[in-house]
Motif scaffolding. Structure first.
Motif, short mmCIF file in Angstrom:
data_model
loop_
_atom_site.label_atom_id
_atom_site.label_comp_id
_atom_site.label_asym_id
_atom_site.label_seq_id
_atom_site.Cartn_x
_atom_site.Cartn_y
_atom_site.Cartn_z
N PHE A 1 0.50 8.94 -6.01
CA PHE A 1 0.28 10.30 -5.52
C PHE A 1 1.53 11.16 -5.35
O PHE A 1 1.43 12.38 -5.29
N PHE B 1 0.82 -1.22 0.00
CA PHE B 1 0.00 0.00 0.00
C PHE B 1 0.85 1.26 0.00
O PHE B 1 0.54 2.23 -0.69
N TYR B 2 1.94 1.26 0.77
CA TYR B 2 2.84 2.42 0.82
C TYR B 2 3.41 2.71 -0.57
O TYR B 2 3.35 3.84 -1.05
N ALA C 1 0.78 3.88 -3.00
CA ALA C 1 0.40 5.27 -2.74
C ALA C 1 1.49 6.22 -3.26
O ALA C 1 1.16 7.26 -3.86
N CYS C 2 2.74 5.87 -3.07
CA CYS C 2 3.83 6.70 -3.60
C CYS C 2 3.77 6.72 -5.13
O CYS C 2 3.94 7.77 -5.75
#
Length: 139
Positions: free
Chosen positions: A72, A64-65, A68-69
């Protein structure tokens, strides 16, 4: 081999989003293998199911990290790459610690899987640190 590595890291330094995509897909693959495959084979392997679930949870968070990077993040690539690199390093250390803790219970399948996974993550970690260094040196 050095030329290929140099070309790869140079390309990823110009396109750091792709590095997060690679990391996210790798973490997703790890999570699926831990939860979907190894967890269901727990009667045949020696790594305890609670340990597999903990490693799965960590891999899912990393997925998820990095996703997301990838989706976004617009700036400060090197900082966020170094954060996931450090997290990957801790994951490898934890995995190796679990191999030592549960060594007497482990099968050859456990050892092969976790050592291969750790080697792949360490290679990715080296690439991530090299790319973040190249990004910082551009400034």
């Amino acid at each position: 081999m050095n030329r290929i590595f140099e070309k790869l890291t140079r390309h990823l330094a110009k396109n750091p989003r792709r590095l997060f995509l690679i990391d996210s897909v790798g973490a997703l693959l790890t999570a699926v293998l831990l939860c979907g495959v190894l967890s269901n084979l727990s009667p045949y392997i020696g790594m305890p199911k609670t340990t597999l679930n903990l490693l799965f949870s960590i891999a899912a968070c990393f997925c998820f990290y990095s996703a997301a990077c990838f989706l976004f993040l617009k700036a400060k690539w090197a900082l966020y790459i170094r954060l996931i690199s450090f997290a990957n390093l801790l994951y490898c250390a934890l995995t190796i610690a679990f191999l030592f803790i549960h060594y007497n219970k482990l099968t050859i399948l456990d050892l092969m899987y976790f050592l291969a996974e750790t080697a792949i993550i360490c290679l990715l970690l080296y690439i991530e640190l090299t790319v973040s260094g190249k990004i910082l040196n551009k400034r």
